[in-house]
Design an enzyme around this catalytic site. Sequence first.
Site, short mmCIF file in Angstrom:
data_model
loop_
_atom_site.label_atom_id
_atom_site.label_comp_id
_atom_site.label_asym_id
_atom_site.label_seq_id
_atom_site.Cartn_x
_atom_site.Cartn_y
_atom_site.Cartn_z
N ALA A 19 1.33 -1.60 0.35
CA ALA A 19 -0.11 -0.03 -0.21
C ALA A 19 0.56 1.64 0.46
O ALA A 19 0.71 2.53 -1.11
CB ALA A 19 -1.36 -0.13 1.12
N ASP A 20 1.88 1.17 0.72
CA ASP A 20 2.76 2.54 0.80
C ASP A 20 3.41 2.72 -0.47
O ASP A 20 3.17 3.98 -1.27
CB ASP A 20 3.97 2.19 2.31
CG ASP A 20 3.62 2.32 3.17
OD1 ASP A 20 2.75 1.25 3.38
OD2 ASP A 20 4.18 2.83 4.41
N PHE A 21 3.93 1.98 -0.88
CA PHE A 21 4.70 2.06 -2.01
C PHE A 21 3.79 1.98 -3.12
O PHE A 21 3.77 2.86 -4.29
CB PHE A 21 5.93 1.02 -2.07
CG PHE A 21 7.43 1.43 -1.00
CD1 PHE A 21 8.13 2.28 -1.56
CD2 PHE A 21 7.17 0.25 -0.61
CE1 PHE A 21 8.66 2.49 -0.82
CE2 PHE A 21 7.53 1.00 0.67
CZ PHE A 21 9.49 2.17 0.46
N GLY A 25 2.72 5.66 -3.05
CA GLY A 25 3.57 6.10 -3.78
C GLY A 25 3.73 6.44 -5.08
O GLY A 25 3.61 8.05 -6.26
#
Length: 224
Positions: A19-21, A25
Amino acid sequence: MLSRCGLGEVPALPGAQLADFLGGGLQAVVAVLAALVERAATGRGRVLDVAMCEGAMQALLPRLADRSSEDVLRGDRPCYRVYACRGGGALALGALEPKFWQRFCSGVGRPEWEGQQFDPSLCTAVDELFLARTRDEWAALLGPLDCCAEPVLRLDELAAHPQHRARSLWLRDGRPRSLPALVETERLPAGRAPAHGEHGAEVLREAGAPEEEISALRAAGVVR
């Protein structure tokens, strides 16, 4: 996405911050670039609304759009599964298309399996098959067959892998470079791009095709 990781009652952690990358992002970068292209064409700007949750959910769109179809991506079908190998290590098989599964069955000497591509009951037999060889032995056997079989690499194996060495994924100081690679236009070939089918005969000759076969393919309109 997490609910689809692993085959047990409790999902297995994927081991990466998806989810973060990918959801946050990467989706932010996609939105910024799309807005810049639109601004260049129209002179108008955009307000970008990026949510990590929604970005991660994009990987599920095929399933969300058609939940009536058979779910073959969970890892419980013999053609799309990660297999443990002798001595440790694993090999991933992604032979969803019939041609890839047929090549796999032929390569391992099990032509009778061709009709059981999505049959969960076959998984045990294929599990036992893969335990008969090491991961690298399977990779050497299945790699040339083009059946969507690849060794599962550990992090400490990435830098030495031929694919990543050829692509220069690591900088001289050992750090991975940024992705994707941005190539300066000055380093690109100066000549024009080849026309459709322009080098068909040359490619076939490099692959070992005899002249009579190339002539027959050209006469049939298969190649130009």
